[in-house]
Motif scaffolding. Structure first.
Motif, mmCIF file in Angstrom:
data_model
loop_
_atom_site.group_PDB
_atom_site.id
_atom_site.type_symbol
_atom_site.label_atom_id
_atom_site.label_comp_id
_atom_site.label_asym_id
_atom_site.label_seq_id
_atom_site.Cartn_x
_atom_site.Cartn_y
_atom_site.Cartn_z
ATOM 1 N N GLU A 15 0.865 -1.194 0.000
ATOM 2 C CA GLU A 15 0.000 0.000 0.000
ATOM 3 C C GLU A 15 0.897 1.238 0.000
ATOM 4 O O GLU A 15 0.986 1.976 0.975
ATOM 5 N N THR A 32 -6.307 4.225 -4.170
ATOM 6 C CA THR A 32 -6.481 3.493 -5.430
ATOM 7 C C THR A 32 -5.204 3.418 -6.257
ATOM 8 O O THR A 32 -5.243 3.007 -7.405
ATOM 9 N N CYS A 90 -2.267 2.166 -8.150
ATOM 10 C CA CYS A 90 -1.912 0.884 -8.763
ATOM 11 C C CYS A 90 -3.045 -0.147 -8.731
ATOM 12 O O CYS A 90 -2.819 -1.323 -9.023
ATOM 13 N N GLU A 91 -4.253 0.273 -8.368
ATOM 14 C CA GLU A 91 -5.387 -0.632 -8.455
ATOM 15 C C GLU A 91 -5.948 -0.605 -9.872
ATOM 16 O O GLU A 91 -5.551 0.213 -10.709
ATOM 17 N N LYS A 105 -1.654 4.366 -11.999
ATOM 18 C CA LYS A 105 -0.514 3.459 -11.858
ATOM 19 C C LYS A 105 0.749 4.254 -11.568
ATOM 20 O O LYS A 105 1.051 5.235 -12.254
#
Length: 559
Positions: free
Chosen positions: A429, A435, A437-438, A443
């Protein structure tokens, strides 16, 4: 006969003109000596004004002036001063009048030179004695080229021997020794070109999913068997290391685990001034399982626990059907290393590192307070509070050769604090936004930068195994954590900033090596380089890193 007479008359005219020119030159010299200035006959009785005096400068052939035509090319012969004609003005070099006809930079061609144009430039103007010679620096394009070649691989002013594509420029190491100067802040590497190189490297060091699955299945089967035999000790398994942090590169051939025993009623004391090392004493009513590792009545010995775990695992492997064996014990290493036969055809053996440890459920030691403060500006106060509620671990890693004794306790019996569990959570994390890299988030390239830095060290260690054997990938991870705290915003780790962040990682690592101090992220007073590396091997690595940095990382070229 007519042509012969014409030639004879022409030769006679040349002779007469030559005599008159010599006489005029002598006469002018005498007048100059007397203080007067005679007008040159070459100028037709009139002295040509210099540009500085307001006169018009005679145009040379190179600047578009009218060139005196020879008799053969023009059909008419240029008249000499004696014949009443005006002789063409001589070329002016640098605003100075050219003297007599013998010193003229531009003259009428003789019959034998007809049709040929002189290609050599006019001679340079002489430099006055009281002026320094100007330094020739070349055009702006030349200077840019020279600067670029010096920055990317020239050696001591020699031109670089690099050739090849812009994507992977070649560097001849033999022609240019790896003695690059320290990187300067004004080095500008084209981000797009370097990004393309780094992305290609990242693509090449990815581990195929099938390889991951096969290797992890073998390792999990082995660990299940070991845990089943050690359950009477009350141990639990912690998955640690790069594979479970999702930063493993190249091959799934290394796995790390901790087999920990929980402790609650213990007393911790620092081992002298070593803030990362602790002497652990059992209090009353401690768990009976821990009594097997006690020396001097109350001291919980790290060395004894490591020795006993090693013996138990060796027994398990003897009875097991798994094709694995113990590697030789390494002095000062807290891990029990197993070599597991790879089921993949022609695959390298899989190394499994098992580290016994203590799981301590109490407040983190005071030495970690400064380290946790850096989490505030990066991940926020709530995340920091959650991390501080996690237990910390103690592993059997001692100071020096283990023979030092302080307050009646041997160094080999002390424990070193481990923050591997919260480091794993941070890398999982790692973004300021939840959020990051989810699937539907932004990214970032934090982990990719760590992979690149690890791969750079790996390639250097392959080339220089003896000199760089003491440097571990944990140094690379610690460097990344420090840079993440300095550059906390997710946008700073975007694809567009990949090359910039990677260069920052390399330059920061060089500075840590140069100062001889790489602070532990959570324990800033603990210098990771102090007891492991030497000034000589740090200087060696600095030289290699600077060479790669200043030459666009040629070690990545074969990819």
């Amino acid at each position: 006969m007519a042509s012969k007479n014409a030639i004879g008359n022409r030769e006679e005219d040349f002779s007469k003109n030559k005599v008159k020119n010599v006489a005029a030159t002598n006469k002018a010299a005498k007048k100059n000596a007397a203080g007067g200035r005679a007008k040159s006959p070459a100028a037709g009785g009139k002295r040509a004004k210099s540009p500085a005096a307001g006169g018009k400068r005679a145009k040379s052939p190179a600047t578009g002036g009218s060139r005196a035509k020879s008799p053969e090319t023009a059909g008419t012969r240029a008249k000499s001063p004696a014949a009443g004609g005006t002789r063409p003005k001589s070329a002016v070099a640098g605003g100075r009048k050219v003297g007599a006809a013998s010193k003229a930079s531009s003259r009428a061609k003789s019959p034998g030179e007809a049709g040929r144009r002189a290609t050599s430039p006019p001679p340079p103007a002489p430099i006055p004695a009281n002026e320094a010679a100007p330094r020739v620096s070349g055009t702006s394009q030349d200077r840019a080229t020279n600067s670029d070649s010096t920055r990317r691989g020239s050696c001591r002013g020699r031109p670089s021997t690099r050739q090849g594509s812009a994507e992977f420029p070649n560097v001849e190491e033999e022609a240019c020794p790896e003695r690059a100067p320290p990187p300067s802040p004004d080095i500008q590497v084209p981000a797009e070109d370097l990004n393309r190189i780094l992305l290609k490297v990242l693509d090449s060091i990815k581990i195929r999913q099938t390889d991951k699955s096969e290797a992890s299945k073998q390792v999990n089967d082995l660990m299940k068997e070991i845990l089943s035999q050690l359950k009477e000790l009350g141990v639990s398994q912690q998955n640690t290391g790069s594979y479970y942090e999702f930063v493993k590169i190249s091959e799934a051939n290394e796995f790390d685990f901790m087999l920990t025993m929980p402790v609650d009623r213990v007393k911790l004391e620092t081992f002298g001034e070593e803030v990362a090392f602790y002497h652990v004493s059992l209090k009353r009513n401690a768990k009976k399982e821990l009594e097997n590792f006690v020396v001097d009545e109350t001291t919980l010995s790290a060395n004894l626990m490591l020795t006993e775990f090693r013996k138990e695992i060796k027994k398990i492997l003897r009875k097991s059907k798994v094709d694995a064996h113990l590697q030789r014990k390494k002095p000062g290493c807290p891990a029990i290393t197993l070599s597991l036969k790879n089921a993949k055809e022609n695959g390298k053996d899989i190394e499994v590192d098992i580290v016994p440890g203590l799981e301590v459920h109490s407040s983190w030691p005071p030495a970690t307070n400064e380290g946790f403060k850096k989490i505030d500006t990066w991940l926020g106060t709530k995340v920091k509070r959650t991390l501080k509620q996690e237990p910390f671990y103690l592993v059997p890693k001692y100071v020096g050769d283990g023979t030092t004794k302080r307050n009646g306790v041997l160094a080999k019996d002390v424990w070193r604090i481990s923050s591997s569990n919260i480091e794993k959570k941070i890398l999982k994390e790692h973004g300021q936004t939840r959020t990051c890299c989810e699937a539907h988030g932004v990214k970032c390239y934090r982990k990719q930068c760590l992979k690149l830095l690890k791969y750079l060290l790996q390639k250097l260690k392959e080339k220089h195994p003896r000199e760089l054997s003491k440097f571990s990938s944990y140094f690379m991870k610690t460097t990344l954590l420090h840079v993440c705290a300095k550059q906390p915003e997710d946008a700073q780790w975007s694809l567009n900033n990949l090359s910039q962040r990677f260069l920052q990682l390399v330059t920061d690592l060089i500075e840590y090596l140069r100062s001889g101090n790489l602070p532990h992220f959570f324990i800033p007073e603990c210098n990771l380089l102090e007891t492991i590396t030497t000034q000589a091997n740090r200087a060696f690595l600095i030289t290699k890193l600077e060479y790669e940095l200043n030459n666009w990382f040629p070690i990545f070229k074969p990819l």
